[in-house]
Motif scaffolding. Structure first.
Motif, PDB file in Angstrom:
ATOM      1  N   ARG A 121       4.904   8.673  11.180  1.00  0.00           N
ATOM      2  CA  ARG A 121       5.500   8.806   9.850  1.00  0.00           C
ATOM      3  C   ARG A 121       4.788   7.873   8.873  1.00  0.00           C
ATOM      4  O   ARG A 121       4.060   6.967   9.278  1.00  0.00           O
ATOM      5  CB  ARG A 121       6.994   8.449   9.886  1.00  0.00           C
ATOM      6  N   GLY A 122       5.057   8.099   7.602  1.00  0.00           N
ATOM      7  CA  GLY A 122       4.480   7.242   6.585  1.00  0.00           C
ATOM      8  C   GLY A 122       5.076   5.848   6.623  1.00  0.00           C
ATOM      9  O   GLY A 122       6.245   5.665   6.969  1.00  0.00           O
ATOM     10  N   GLU A 123       4.261   4.866   6.278  1.00  0.00           N
ATOM     11  CA  GLU A 123       4.702   3.469   6.268  1.00  0.00           C
ATOM     12  C   GLU A 123       3.997   2.763   5.110  1.00  0.00           C
ATOM     13  O   GLU A 123       2.768   2.817   5.004  1.00  0.00           O
ATOM     14  CB  GLU A 123       4.351   2.814   7.599  1.00  0.00           C
ATOM     15  N   VAL A 124       4.760   2.117   4.258  1.00  0.00           N
ATOM     16  CA  VAL A 124       4.179   1.471   3.081  1.00  0.00           C
ATOM     17  C   VAL A 124       3.307   0.301   3.500  1.00  0.00           C
ATOM     18  O   VAL A 124       3.704  -0.533   4.315  1.00  0.00           O
ATOM     19  CB  VAL A 124       5.286   0.989   2.127  1.00  0.00           C
ATOM     20  N   GLY A 125       2.113   0.262   2.953  1.00  0.00           N
ATOM     21  CA  GLY A 125       1.182  -0.819   3.248  1.00  0.00           C
ATOM     22  C   GLY A 125      -0.060  -0.666   2.405  1.00  0.00           C
ATOM     23  O   GLY A 125      -0.187   0.277   1.615  1.00  0.00           O
ATOM     24  N   PRO A 126      -1.008  -1.573   2.542  1.00  0.00           N
ATOM     25  CA  PRO A 126      -2.220  -1.522   1.714  1.00  0.00           C
ATOM     26  C   PRO A 126      -3.053  -0.281   1.997  1.00  0.00           C
ATOM     27  O   PRO A 126      -3.205   0.137   3.141  1.00  0.00           O
ATOM     28  CB  PRO A 126      -2.968  -2.805   2.105  1.00  0.00           C
ATOM     29  N   VAL A 127      -3.588   0.298   0.922  1.00  0.00           N
ATOM     30  CA  VAL A 127      -4.468   1.470   1.033  1.00  0.00           C
ATOM     31  C   VAL A 127      -5.699   1.185   0.175  1.00  0.00           C
ATOM     32  O   VAL A 127      -5.743   1.547  -1.003  1.00  0.00           O
ATOM     33  CB  VAL A 127      -3.765   2.759   0.561  1.00  0.00           C
ATOM     34  N   PRO A 128      -6.702   0.528   0.735  1.00  0.00           N
ATOM     35  CA  PRO A 128      -7.864   0.125  -0.064  1.00  0.00           C
ATOM     36  C   PRO A 128      -8.564   1.281  -0.761  1.00  0.00           C
ATOM     37  O   PRO A 128      -9.118   1.108  -1.849  1.00  0.00           O
ATOM     38  CB  PRO A 128      -8.784  -0.537   0.975  1.00  0.00           C
ATOM     39  N   ALA A 183       2.134   7.512   3.471  1.00  0.00           N
ATOM     40  CA  ALA A 183       3.183   7.074   2.547  1.00  0.00           C
ATOM     41  C   ALA A 183       2.730   7.236   1.100  1.00  0.00           C
ATOM     42  O   ALA A 183       3.512   7.655   0.235  1.00  0.00           O
ATOM     43  CB  ALA A 183       3.560   5.619   2.824  1.00  0.00           C
ATOM     44  N   LEU A 184       1.472   6.919   0.819  1.00  0.00           N
ATOM     45  CA  LEU A 184       0.955   7.084  -0.538  1.00  0.00           C
ATOM     46  C   LEU A 184       0.927   8.558  -0.927  1.00  0.00           C
ATOM     47  O   LEU A 184       1.308   8.921  -2.051  1.00  0.00           O
ATOM     48  CB  LEU A 184      -0.442   6.470  -0.643  1.00  0.00           C
ATOM     49  N   ALA A 185       0.496   9.423  -0.016  1.00  0.00           N
ATOM     50  CA  ALA A 185       0.478  10.858  -0.308  1.00  0.00           C
ATOM     51  C   ALA A 185       1.893  11.381  -0.545  1.00  0.00           C
ATOM     52  O   ALA A 185       2.124  12.205  -1.443  1.00  0.00           O
ATOM     53  CB  ALA A 185      -0.183  11.618   0.845  1.00  0.00           C
ATOM     54  N   GLU A 186       2.846  10.908   0.243  1.00  0.00           N
ATOM     55  CA  GLU A 186       4.236  11.331   0.056  1.00  0.00           C
ATOM     56  C   GLU A 186       4.773  10.846  -1.288  1.00  0.00           C
ATOM     57  O   GLU A 186       5.528  11.563  -1.961  1.00  0.00           O
ATOM     58  CB  GLU A 186       5.096  10.797   1.203  1.00  0.00           C
ATOM     59  N   ALA A 187       4.385   9.641  -1.683  1.00  0.00           N
ATOM     60  CA  ALA A 187       4.819   9.128  -2.984  1.00  0.00           C
ATOM     61  C   ALA A 187       4.245   9.974  -4.117  1.00  0.00           C
ATOM     62  O   ALA A 187       4.935  10.279  -5.097  1.00  0.00           O
ATOM     63  CB  ALA A 187       4.397   7.669  -3.141  1.00  0.00           C
ATOM     64  N   ALA A 188       2.983  10.359  -3.985  1.00  0.00           N
ATOM     65  CA  ALA A 188       2.376  11.212  -5.007  1.00  0.00           C
ATOM     66  C   ALA A 188       3.101  12.552  -5.085  1.00  0.00           C
ATOM     67  O   ALA A 188       3.366  13.072  -6.180  1.00  0.00           O
ATOM     68  CB  ALA A 188       0.896  11.423  -4.702  1.00  0.00           C
ATOM     69  N   GLY A 189       3.442  13.114  -3.936  1.00  0.00           N
ATOM     70  CA  GLY A 189       4.198  14.365  -3.930  1.00  0.00           C
ATOM     71  C   GLY A 189       5.561  14.204  -4.580  1.00  0.00           C
ATOM     72  O   GLY A 189       6.036  15.101  -5.291  1.00  0.00           O
ATOM     73  N   THR A 190       6.185  13.056  -4.367  1.00  0.00           N
ATOM     74  CA  THR A 190       7.484  12.785  -4.983  1.00  0.00           C
ATOM     75  C   THR A 190       7.375  12.764  -6.500  1.00  0.00           C
ATOM     76  O   THR A 190       8.227  13.311  -7.213  1.00  0.00           O
ATOM     77  CB  THR A 190       8.031  11.443  -4.471  1.00  0.00           C
ATOM     78  N   VAL A 191       6.322  12.133  -7.013  1.00  0.00           N
ATOM     79  CA  VAL A 191       6.108  12.090  -8.461  1.00  0.00           C
ATOM     80  C   VAL A 191       5.871  13.495  -9.006  1.00  0.00           C
ATOM     81  O   VAL A 191       6.395  13.866 -10.066  1.00  0.00           O
ATOM     82  CB  VAL A 191       4.924  11.159  -8.793  1.00  0.00           C
ATOM     83  N   LEU A 192       5.101  14.297  -8.283  1.00  0.00           N
ATOM     84  CA  LEU A 192       4.847  15.666  -8.736  1.00  0.00           C
ATOM     85  C   LEU A 192       6.140  16.474  -8.781  1.00  0.00           C
ATOM     86  O   LEU A 192       6.397  17.198  -9.753  1.00  0.00           O
ATOM     87  CB  LEU A 192       3.835  16.341  -7.807  1.00  0.00           C
ATOM     88  N   ALA A 193       6.962  16.348  -7.749  1.00  0.00           N
ATOM     89  CA  ALA A 193       8.221  17.098  -7.718  1.00  0.00           C
ATOM     90  C   ALA A 193       9.144  16.662  -8.848  1.00  0.00           C
ATOM     91  O   ALA A 193       9.766  17.492  -9.522  1.00  0.00           O
ATOM     92  CB  ALA A 193       8.904  16.911  -6.366  1.00  0.00           C
ATOM     93  N   GLY A 194       9.239  15.350  -9.071  1.00  0.00           N
ATOM     94  CA  GLY A 194      10.100  14.859 -10.138  1.00  0.00           C
ATOM     95  C   GLY A 194       9.619  15.293 -11.508  1.00  0.00           C
ATOM     96  O   GLY A 194      10.418  15.659 -12.376  1.00  0.00           O
ATOM     97  N   GLY A 195       8.304  15.264 -11.709  1.00  0.00           N
ATOM     98  CA  GLY A 195       7.758  15.683 -12.995  1.00  0.00           C
ATOM     99  C   GLY A 195       7.952  17.162 -13.250  1.00  0.00           C
ATOM    100  O   GLY A 195       8.322  17.570 -14.356  1.00  0.00           O
ATOM    101  N   LEU A 196       7.712  17.979 -12.234  1.00  0.00           N
ATOM    102  CA  LEU A 196       7.930  19.419 -12.393  1.00  0.00           C
ATOM    103  C   LEU A 196       9.395  19.713 -12.685  1.00  0.00           C
ATOM    104  O   LEU A 196       9.716  20.597 -13.485  1.00  0.00           O
ATOM    105  CB  LEU A 196       7.478  20.158 -11.135  1.00  0.00           C
TER     106      LEU A 196
END
Length: 345
Positions: A251-258, A321-334
Motif C-alpha cells: 500500500r501507499g506510505e507517505v515518505g520522501p519522493v526525490p 502515496a504521492l500518486a494517490e494524493a494526485a488522484g485525490t486532487v483530481l477527483a476533488g477538482g472535478l
C-alpha cells in the motif's frame, strides 16, 4: 457583490505542510504583527488583506517569493530592503519555514521546510476531496442572478461552489444578484451533442471573456489532445495503481519522493489555486490546474510499481502515496467543476 458578514474568526497558524495560500496568509499576519508592535509604522488601511506569493523568477532563490516589502516601503518611510529585513526575521520564525532571504531591491525569497513538503501528501490523503478548501473568504457573502443561458448557468454554478470552498456564503437568487460577464456558448445544443461532462468542461476551461472552442469530435475523443480525457484518465490511472499495488501486496506510505518534486509542487500549489479561482470567480484557473496535475501524474506514474522481479520497496510505497494524493486532487477538482471522475476509463 461581496458583502461583509459579522462573526468571522481570526486566521490561526497552520500546522504541517505549508501551502501557498497559507503562506500568503502567514505573510499578512506577520505584516500586521509588525505594525501592531511598532516595528513598522504604516497606516492600518495600508496593510494588505492578501499578499501575492509566487514561484521565484529565473535566478531567484527559495520555493516562493513575495514583493510585499516593496509595496509597504513608501508608507513605512523606509527603504524596501529595510522593510524586508523586518519581515524576514518574523517570517523565518513561522512553522514550516526553513529559510527567508532578501534579494534584489527587497524581494523575500522563502524556502519551505523539506519535511513539510513531503507531508503535503499526508494532508491531501487525510482531507480527501476537501483538500484546498479553507476559510480565506470567511465573512464574505455573494448573491448571483439565476442564469438562463447555458454557459452562464454552468459558470455561475461552479463559481458558487468555489466560493463556498473558501468559506464564503454564496448562492443564486431569483431576483437581483450579480451577473457574471462572459461570452455565451456558441452551440446551444452542446450537452446533447457531447454529454454533460464534456459540455461543462468546454464551457469552463476557457476564461469567461473567451469564446468556448466547440469541436465536437475533439470533445468526444479518447486521446491525449483532449484535455478532459487526460485529466480523467490520470485519475483512473491513480486508482489502477492502487489496485495493482494491492495485488502485489503493498500500500501507499507517505515518505520522501526525490523524483516527485514537480508533482509535489503542484499539490502544494493547489490550495492557492482554489483560493485564486474563488477570489477571481474564474473556474478556468482550476481547470488549468487539473490539467497540470494530470500531466504531472501521467509522467510520474511509470516508476510507481515494481518492474519485473523487483520487490516492492519503501520508495515504491512512497511513490504510490504521492500518486494517490494526485488522484485525490483530481477527483476533488472535478467534483468542484461538476464533472464525474470515473475509476475506469
Amino acid at each position: 457583490m461581496a458583502k461583509p458578514v459579522r462573526g468571522g474568526t481570526p486566521l490561526l497558524p497552520y500546522a504541517g505542510p505549508v501551502t501557498p495560500a497559507e503562506l500568503s496568509r502567514t505573510v499578512v499576519r506577520v505584516v500586521r504583527s509588525a505594525v501592531d508592535e511598532g516595528a513598522l509604522s504604516v497606516a492600518g488601511d495600508v496593510v494588505p488583506d492578501a499578499v501575492k506569493v509566487e514561484r521565484p523568477r529565473p535566478g531567484g532563490g527559495g520555493d516562493y517569493a513575495s514583493g510585499v516589502a516593496l509595496k509597504l516601503a513608501a508608507a513605512a518611510g523606509l527603504p524596501p530592503r529595510r522593510v524586508a529585513e523586518v519581515l524576514r526575521r518574523r517570517i523565518a520564525d513561522q512553522p514550516g519555514i526553513a529559510l527567508v532571504e532578501i534579494s534584489g531591491p527587497g524581494f523575500l525569497n522563502i524556502t519551505l521546510d523539506r519535511g513539510g513538503k513531503d507531508r503535503v501528501v499526508r494532508r491531501v490523503l487525510e482531507a480527501t476531496a476537501s483538500y484546498g478548501h479553507g476559510d480565506a473568504l470567511l465573512g464574505q457573502s455573494y448573491d448571483f442572478a439565476e442564469a438562463r443561458e447555458e454557459r452562464a448557468r454552468v459558470v455561475t454554478d461552479v463559481v458558487v461552489r468555489l466560493l463556498r470552498s473558501q468559506g464564503a456564503l454564496a448562492r443564486t437568487v431569483e431576483h437581483g444578484g450579480q451577473v457574471l460577464p462572459l461570452v455565451a456558448c456558441p452551440e446551444p445544443r452542446l450537452r446533447e451533442l457531447v454529454g454533460v461532462d464534456a459540455a461543462r468542461w468546454a464551457m469552463l476551461r476557457p476564461a469567461r471573456h473567451d469564446r468556448p472552442r466547440i469541436e465536437v469530435d475533439e470533445l468526444l475523443a479518447q486521446r491525449e489532445s483532449n484535455a478532459l480525457f487526460r485529466v480523467r484518465y490520470a485519475y483512473a490511472r491513480s486508482r489502477a495503481l492502487t489496485r495493482n499495488a494491492l495485488e502485489l501486496g503493498f500500500r501507499g506510505e507517505v515518505g520522501p519522493v526525490p523524483d516527485g518534486e514537480i508533482l509535489l509542487g503542484l499539490l502544494s500549489d493547489h490550495p492557492g489555486v482554489l483560493e485564486s479561482a474563488a477570489r477571481h470567480q474564474a473556474p478556468d484557473r482550476l481547470a488549468r490546474q487539473l490539467e497540470a496535475v494530470a500531466d504531472g501524474l501521467l509522467r510520474f506514474q511509470h516508476g510507481v510499481l515494481p518492474l519485473g522481479d523487483e520487490k516492492p520497496s519503501a520508495a515504491h510505497r512512497n511513490r504510490l502515496a504521492l500518486a494517490e494524493a494526485a488522484g485525490t486532487v483530481l477527483a476533488g477538482g472535478l467534483s468542484l467543476l461538476g464533472i464525474d471522475a470515473p475509476e475506469f476509463l
